[in-house]
Design a protein around this motif. Structure first.
Motif, PDB file in Angstrom:
ATOM      1  N   UNK A   1       0.860  -1.185   0.000  1.00 49.36           N
ATOM      2  CA  UNK A   1       0.000   0.000   0.000  1.00 49.36           C
ATOM      3  C   UNK A   1       0.893   1.231   0.000  1.00 49.36           C
ATOM      4  N   UNK A   2       0.294   2.394  -0.193  1.00 47.99           N
ATOM      5  CA  UNK A   2       1.076   3.623  -0.276  1.00 47.99           C
ATOM      6  C   UNK A   2       1.767   3.953   1.046  1.00 47.99           C
ATOM      7  N   UNK A   3       1.221   3.480   2.175  1.00 48.11           N
ATOM      8  CA  UNK A   3       1.848   3.763   3.473  1.00 48.11           C
ATOM      9  C   UNK A   3       2.885   2.706   3.866  1.00 48.11           C
ATOM     10  N   UNK A   4       3.202   1.796   2.971  1.00 55.65           N
ATOM     11  CA  UNK A   4       4.277   0.840   3.219  1.00 55.65           C
ATOM     12  C   UNK A   4       3.851  -0.527   3.715  1.00 55.65           C
ATOM     13  N   UNK A   5       2.577  -0.707   4.046  1.00 54.33           N
ATOM     14  CA  UNK A   5       2.122  -2.032   4.470  1.00 54.33           C
ATOM     15  C   UNK A   5       2.128  -2.957   3.265  1.00 54.33           C
ATOM     16  N   UNK A   6       2.492  -4.180   3.494  1.00 51.14           N
ATOM     17  CA  UNK A   6       2.456  -5.122   2.391  1.00 51.14           C
ATOM     18  C   UNK A   6       3.143  -6.420   2.725  1.00 51.14           C
TER      19      UNK A   6
END
Length: 119
Positions: free
Chosen positions: A93-98
């Motif tokens: 995701x754009x906030x770095x979760x993944x």
């Protein structure tokens, strides 16, 4: 001469019947580079992928990912020419979760099978 013309006409008229009986060629999505394909999440564990040019028939990739968010960016890396079982998938995701995971199943995409929040 008339016989040759009649034979050629029969051959040409029968071509569509042969084409209908022939199985469609398998779908091959290339993923050696990120410009080769387009991918997006279509479920918590599934990704839709298709070639960016050429044969654009999509595939549904079932993955070992625990949860792919609807707004995730998906990257696929194939070890060989076509995407297959065991190839790596990364969803962020754009906030770095993944997470990074593997492809567990490859099937042709069926229109209308995308889950509700992923449409």
């Amino acid at each position: 001469m008339k016989f040759a013309v009649i034979l050629a006409a029969c051959f040409i008229l029968s071509l569509p019947a042969w084409a209908a009986d022939a199985p469609s060629k398998p779908i091959c999505v290339q993923a050696q580079r990120n410009t080769d394909y387009n991918a997006r999440p279509i479920g918590q564990h599934d990704v839709l992928i298709q070639n960016s040019v050429g044969d654009r028939r999509p595939l549904r990739l079932a993955t070992t990912c625990i949860h792919i968010y609807p707004d995730s960016f998906v990257a696929v890396s194939s070890a060989f020419y076509c995407v297959g079982v065991g190839d790596q998938v990364s969803a962020r995701t754009i906030d770095g979760q993944g997470e990074s995971c593997r492809i567990s199943k490859v099937t042709p995409f069926v229109p209308g099978s995308i889950q509700a929040p992923y449409k």
